[in-house]
Design a protein around this motif. Structure first.
Motif, short mmCIF file in Angstrom:
data_model
loop_
_atom_site.label_atom_id
_atom_site.label_comp_id
_atom_site.label_asym_id
_atom_site.label_seq_id
_atom_site.Cartn_x
_atom_site.Cartn_y
_atom_site.Cartn_z
N PHE A 124 -59.80 3.53 53.21
CA PHE A 124 -59.01 2.61 54.74
C PHE A 124 -59.70 1.74 55.46
O PHE A 124 -59.43 0.49 55.63
N GLN A 134 -58.60 6.42 44.68
CA GLN A 134 -57.21 6.98 44.16
C GLN A 134 -56.78 6.77 42.25
O GLN A 134 -55.91 7.91 42.09
N TRP A 137 -58.36 10.80 42.52
CA TRP A 137 -57.34 12.28 42.39
C TRP A 137 -56.58 11.80 40.93
O TRP A 137 -55.65 12.72 40.38
N ARG A 164 -46.57 17.14 38.71
CA ARG A 164 -47.73 16.51 39.55
C ARG A 164 -46.64 16.80 40.34
O ARG A 164 -47.71 16.98 41.86
N ALA A 172 -51.31 18.94 49.37
CA ALA A 172 -50.85 18.72 50.44
C ALA A 172 -50.95 18.98 51.20
O ALA A 172 -52.00 18.50 52.78
N HIS A 176 -53.29 17.08 54.51
CA HIS A 176 -52.45 16.84 55.99
C HIS A 176 -53.75 17.27 56.73
O HIS A 176 -53.55 16.55 57.78
N LEU A 180 -55.44 14.46 57.49
CA LEU A 180 -55.15 13.74 58.96
C LEU A 180 -54.99 13.96 60.05
O LEU A 180 -55.05 14.02 61.38
N TYR B 175 -46.96 12.26 53.71
CA TYR B 175 -48.04 11.98 54.52
C TYR B 175 -49.56 11.90 52.64
O TYR B 175 -49.94 10.53 53.06
N HIS B 176 -49.39 12.76 52.51
CA HIS B 176 -50.55 12.45 50.94
C HIS B 176 -50.08 11.88 50.06
O HIS B 176 -51.02 10.82 49.83
N GLN B 177 -48.47 11.89 49.72
CA GLN B 177 -47.89 10.43 49.06
C GLN B 177 -47.71 9.04 49.15
O GLN B 177 -48.99 8.04 49.04
N VAL B 179 -49.99 8.74 52.43
CA VAL B 179 -50.90 7.40 52.69
C VAL B 179 -52.21 7.74 51.91
O VAL B 179 -52.91 6.90 51.35
N LEU B 180 -52.34 9.00 52.05
CA LEU B 180 -53.60 8.85 50.88
C LEU B 180 -53.53 8.25 49.15
O LEU B 180 -54.00 7.74 49.07
N LEU B 181 -52.84 9.12 48.30
CA LEU B 181 -52.60 8.76 47.05
C LEU B 181 -51.88 7.54 46.91
O LEU B 181 -52.17 6.91 45.87
N ARG B 182 -51.19 7.05 47.71
CA ARG B 182 -50.08 5.44 47.76
C ARG B 182 -49.81 5.04 46.67
O ARG B 182 -49.80 4.51 45.64
N THR B 183 -48.73 6.88 46.43
CA THR B 183 -47.75 6.64 45.34
C THR B 183 -46.37 5.66 45.14
O THR B 183 -46.41 5.43 46.37
#
Lengths: 215, 215
Positions: A124, A134, A137, A164, A172, A176, A180, B175-177, B179-183
């Motif tokens: 971040f 990214q 992951w 996926r 997740a 989370h 988070l 949130y996972h996708q 915020v974190l994985l940024r898909t």
């Protein structure tokens, strides 16, 4: 999945786990080990290229020329973590595979010092680290797709299962809650999230068909 | 759930949505609006108490005395977001309630300017913001438990269902996708995550019993 334990690009660790490669590879490993150690001790805010160079026993201009800045160092730690032969667990059942995978994630997310948590936090702060995080992951999720194809082969899941989406549903809740929401670690979490995803999968939640999956 | 739209503590917005309360409440609202605007324009790195004071039209010492620093400002934005009468969607079915809830989260996480994403990112920079973010999430998850108790009343779920675990399973993939994985945002995501959690719930994944839930 501990980034501190990875060999350099294109090599495989020999059985003795001695660092492989020549001088360049050795320096890279010393520097990346130093990044992880500094990050564990001081977090992102205490991480500097000078401290990394001093700890690694290399000249600061070497670090500067090769990695540029703290973001470049973190990105290389994350990229190095993909240069391994990690394979997802193979236990014979979908739910147990997912539970074993979640157990690894849980262990990494609750480890002390909190290297993985610090790397996620750093993503971040630094765009380079974010992109590397990214990539790591995506690499892990891609390798884990075999868990789903094995379950399809065993007849546990329908042939057109979205691997996926299933893997994300399974993992997740750990990210989370631990990253988070910062809820206190609960050792039941890995197994429970695995079971939830396996039950939803058995009920057809991740079935791909021309109409399925559209909201 | 837009932190920019919240009234100050202990008050309710009158029908006209004019800012209620006296001078103190008015100043608080001006300052928090300015924090959100500055955060949207410049992100955490561009956020300063001076810029917030200038934008809000208040003296910088007022901001400094009341909020201390950027972390204090962000924490108050997040705390103010709980001071509303938000209630979760009530559509008559568990899956639709969860999908509507996820739709709100998805909209907030993909909004431009990315205020919610910036607040989550800030929670990795400031301990005060992190604690406030945590309080806000706990407040939201607690309010959402009624979704699960309604589903129990309707006979959709068994009586002893772990509401929090179900709500986390339903929302965590977003949130996972994002915020974190940024898909890349996918409009099917809210509905799909809701359906997965609802199917797992119907299959008994969140049933609480003396033996259930232990790994």
């Amino acid at each position: 999945m501990n980034p501190a334990d990875q060999g350099p690009e294109g090599t495989r660790p020999p059985p003795t786990r001695r660092r492989p490669g020549g001088r360049t590879a050795r320096i890279r490993q010393q520097v990346l080990d130093a990044v992880v150690a500094e990050l564990g001790e001081h977090g992102y805010d205490g991480l500097t290229t000078d401290a990394v160079a001093a700890r690694a026993g290399v000249h600061r201009t070497t670090v500067y020329r090769r990695w540029g800045d703290v973001g470049g160092l973190l990105a290389d730690v994350l990229d190095a973590a993909s240069d391994d032969d990690w394979q997802p667990p193979d236990t014979g059942s979908l739910e147990r595979d997912l539970a074993a995978l979640n157990q690894e994630i849980y262990a990494a997310l609750t480890a002390q010092p909190p290297i993985m948590a610090a790397l996620i936090a750093a993503s971040f702060r630094s765009e380079k680290a974010a992109q590397a995080q990214q990539r790591l992951w995506e690499d892990r999720y891609a390798r884990c797709e075999i868990i789903v194809s094995r379950a399809v082969q065993h007849g546990e899941l329908p042939p057109h299962t979205d691997a996926r989406q299933l893997l994300i549903a399974a993992t997740a809740p750990l990210y989370h809650q631990l990253v988070l929401l910062r809820t206190a670690p609960d050792p039941r979490l890995p197994g429970h999230a695995a079971r939830t995803a396996a039950l939803a999968a058995a009920a057809g939640s991740f079935a791909k068909s021309p109409s399925a999956g559209h909201a």
